[in-house]
Motif scaffolding. Structure first.
Motif, PDB file in Angstrom:
ATOM      1  N   ARG A  10    -110.880  10.804-122.273  1.00 37.66           N
ATOM      2  CA  ARG A  10    -110.503  11.378-121.441  1.00 37.66           C
ATOM      3  C   ARG A  10    -110.513  12.840-122.474  1.00 37.66           C
ATOM      4  NH1 ARG A  10    -104.883   8.679-121.718  1.00 37.66           N
ATOM      5  NH2 ARG A  10    -105.714   7.212-120.689  1.00 37.66           N
ATOM      6  N   PRO A  11    -110.531  14.721-121.930  1.00 36.32           N
ATOM      7  CA  PRO A  11    -110.395  15.047-123.258  1.00 36.32           C
ATOM      8  C   PRO A  11    -109.421  15.255-123.744  1.00 36.32           C
ATOM      9  CG  PRO A  11    -110.857  15.817-121.404  1.00 36.32           C
ATOM     10  CD  PRO A  11    -110.465  14.626-120.918  1.00 36.32           C
ATOM     11  N   LEU A  12    -108.845  14.738-124.901  1.00 29.11           N
ATOM     12  CA  LEU A  12    -108.353  15.649-126.314  1.00 29.11           C
ATOM     13  C   LEU A  12    -107.169  16.086-125.339  1.00 29.11           C
ATOM     14  CD1 LEU A  12    -108.030  13.730-128.877  1.00 29.11           C
ATOM     15  CD2 LEU A  12    -108.801  16.581-129.642  1.00 29.11           C
ATOM     16  N   ARG A  64    -117.178  15.082-129.721  1.00 32.42           N
ATOM     17  CA  ARG A  64    -117.362  14.196-129.125  1.00 32.42           C
ATOM     18  C   ARG A  64    -115.217  13.900-128.681  1.00 32.42           C
ATOM     19  NH1 ARG A  64    -119.733   9.294-132.009  1.00 32.42           N
ATOM     20  NH2 ARG A  64    -119.799   8.624-129.656  1.00 32.42           N
ATOM     21  N   LEU A  65    -114.102  14.152-128.867  1.00 37.36           N
ATOM     22  CA  LEU A  65    -113.755  14.048-128.551  1.00 37.36           C
ATOM     23  C   LEU A  65    -112.965  15.154-127.260  1.00 37.36           C
ATOM     24  CD1 LEU A  65    -111.247  13.164-131.359  1.00 37.36           C
ATOM     25  CD2 LEU A  65    -111.947  11.785-129.590  1.00 37.36           C
ATOM     26  N   SER A 275    -106.215  17.900-144.169  1.00 37.54           N
ATOM     27  CA  SER A 275    -105.092  16.960-143.015  1.00 37.54           C
ATOM     28  C   SER A 275    -105.548  18.254-141.870  1.00 37.54           C
ATOM     29  CB  SER A 275    -103.598  17.117-144.102  1.00 37.54           C
ATOM     30  OG  SER A 275    -103.755  18.217-144.433  1.00 37.54           O
ATOM     31  N   LEU A 276    -104.531  17.140-141.175  1.00 38.22           N
ATOM     32  CA  LEU A 276    -105.024  17.565-139.571  1.00 38.22           C
ATOM     33  C   LEU A 276    -103.785  17.547-139.253  1.00 38.22           C
ATOM     34  CD1 LEU A 276    -106.630  16.564-136.625  1.00 38.22           C
ATOM     35  CD2 LEU A 276    -104.166  15.582-136.324  1.00 38.22           C
ATOM     36  N   ARG A 277    -103.046  18.887-138.824  1.00 37.92           N
ATOM     37  CA  ARG A 277    -101.816  19.005-138.867  1.00 37.92           C
ATOM     38  C   ARG A 277    -101.674  20.268-136.579  1.00 37.92           C
ATOM     39  NH1 ARG A 277    -100.546  22.358-143.379  1.00 37.92           N
ATOM     40  NH2 ARG A 277    -101.888  20.750-144.855  1.00 37.92           N
ATOM     41  N   GLY A 303    -109.536   7.769-133.191  1.00 42.52           N
ATOM     42  CA  GLY A 303    -108.495   7.084-132.800  1.00 42.52           C
ATOM     43  C   GLY A 303    -107.098   7.353-133.305  1.00 42.52           C
ATOM     44  N   GLN A 304    -107.208   7.823-134.735  1.00 41.33           N
ATOM     45  CA  GLN A 304    -106.337   7.973-135.519  1.00 41.33           C
ATOM     46  C   GLN A 304    -106.107   9.981-135.010  1.00 41.33           C
ATOM     47  OE1 GLN A 304    -105.416   6.963-138.627  1.00 41.33           O
ATOM     48  NE2 GLN A 304    -106.213   5.319-139.041  1.00 41.33           N
ATOM     49  N   ILE A 305    -107.236  10.417-134.620  1.00 42.09           N
ATOM     50  CA  ILE A 305    -106.869  12.014-134.413  1.00 42.09           C
ATOM     51  C   ILE A 305    -106.189  12.307-133.037  1.00 42.09           C
ATOM     52  CG2 ILE A 305    -108.027  14.361-133.868  1.00 42.09           C
ATOM     53  CD1 ILE A 305    -110.021  13.257-135.764  1.00 42.09           C
ATOM     54  N   VAL A 306    -106.948  11.257-131.676  1.00 39.66           N
ATOM     55  CA  VAL A 306    -106.063  11.071-130.940  1.00 39.66           C
ATOM     56  C   VAL A 306    -104.318  11.041-131.215  1.00 39.66           C
ATOM     57  CG1 VAL A 306    -105.993   9.778-128.332  1.00 39.66           C
ATOM     58  CG2 VAL A 306    -107.931  10.117-129.406  1.00 39.66           C
TER      59      VAL A 306
END
Ligand code: SAM
Length: 333
Positions: A10-12, A64-65, A275-277, A303-306
């Motif tokens: 499903r979309p992020l 892709r997410l 780094s993702l915030r 998977g880590q971003i989700v």
């Protein structure tokens, strides 16, 4: 180009159900300005930002997410020597529909046409004042108003779908020239957006409600407008006089501190160090650079971003976290 196979079913989205389709990606922490409200004391540091190939891979994973728009920012993104190539790579990622850029405008006169040609469709230029001395005082550096104005003109000439001017309103600084900024913007074919100062550096915010009162006193009459910005910004229709002629256009507002800024949040930020915030005001970070460098697969990174976005808080907590935050420079501003 056919869309790349999705990396999730499903979309992020975040825990509140907000769909995350907009990536703000900082390409460098370096900046040629030291704006008082942003990073007045930020030291010059050697940096190891994501490389061009890492940026392209990360954007491909994000696409892709479900990410569709990318804003390139910084620091000052035009200090990246490979900026035009980065834009071209991002534009080639299946699923990316729009690339925007935020800049202080110093190098835009030369870069507007190549950036447009490479695929940038929208440009935001930061412009807080029309007074050259005040600009130098705010920017802490030898910022040139003439060069910014030339950059804005070049952006218009290059045919971007939109050119917006961002003005941070700081008490005791530029409150007296809000109407002039609006008229200047309209003359230049740009929409001016007023941003409430967030507590990253120095300066006192002026609430958006007061900005509107100041605009009325400075000859800009506002009325509701249906056109929404993308994300937390919204617009009103403005009417004014310029050189004795009636003029009209849009005026944008970003009430980061006093208005319901987070409700429409559709974004994720990645700072130059990878780094993702999930939230501008949050302290949680997911460090993507090691993952992009140690052979971790796209699927695991996705998977880590989700998982990181599932933790995205409902609202930022900037008022309480004042003083603990780095700066917009280091935040994927
Ligand atoms: N160097 C580029 C520029 O000047 O536009 C891009 C990076 S800058 C951090 C992005 C935006 O963040 C600018 O429009 C700037 O005015 C805004 N900004 C920085 N510090 C801020 C603060 N404390 N409150 C509100 N906006 C801020």
């Amino acid at each position: 180009m056919s869309p790349a196979p999705p990396l999730a079913d499903r979309p992020l989205a975040d825990a509140q159900g907000r769909t995350i389709s907009y990536l703000r990606l900082s390409l460098t922490d370096r900046c040629n300005f030291r704006c008082s409200y942003c990073a007045p004391l930020a030291p010059e540091q050697p940096e190891d930002p994501l490389s061009r190939a890492e940026v392209a891979r990360l954007v491909a994973i994000m696409a892709r997410l479900g990410v569709r728009r990318v804003r390139l920012t910084g620091g000052e993104p035009t200090l990246r020597r490979d900026l035009v190539e980065v834009v071209r790579d991002v534009g080639a990622v299946p699923g990316i529909e729009e690339i925007a850029l935020t800049t202080n405008g110093q190098a835009l006169a030369e870069l507007a046409a190549p950036l447009r040609e490479a695929g940038v469709t929208r440009v935001n230029v930061s412009l807080d004042t029309l007074d050259p001395e005040r600009l130098r005082a705010i920017s802490g550096r030898a910022a040139s108003l003439d060069r910014i104005v030339a950059g804005i003109q070049a952006a218009r000439a290059a045919g971007f779908a939109s050119v917006k001017l961002n003005a941070v309103v700081a008490r005791g600084t530029n409150e007296g020239e809000l109407g002039d900024l609006v008229r200047f913007g309209w003359r230049a074919g740009a929409t001016v957006r007023f941003i409430e100062l967030m507590p990253f550096g120095l300066g006192e915010p002026v609430p958006i409600a007061e900005v509107k009162t100041l605009l009325a006193a400075q000859g800009v009459r506002l009325e509701p407008d249906a056109s929404r910005g993308w994300g937390p910004a919204y617009h009103m229709r403005g009417h004014a006089e310029d050189g004795g002629r009636p003029v009209t256009g849009l005026v944008g507002f970003i009430g980061a501190m006093t208005e319901n800024f987070c409700e429409g949040c559709n974004r994720v930020r990645v700072a130059a160090d990878g780094s993702l915030r999930a939230c501008l005001g949050g302290r949680e970070r997911l460090s993507l650079k090691p993952l992009l460098r140690d052979g971790t697969s796209d699927e695991v990174i996705a998977g880590q971003i989700v998982a990181a976005l599932a933790q995205k808080r409902e609202r930022h907590d900037l008022a309480r976290s004042a003083g603990q935050l780095v700066s917009m420079i280091g935040t994927g501003g």
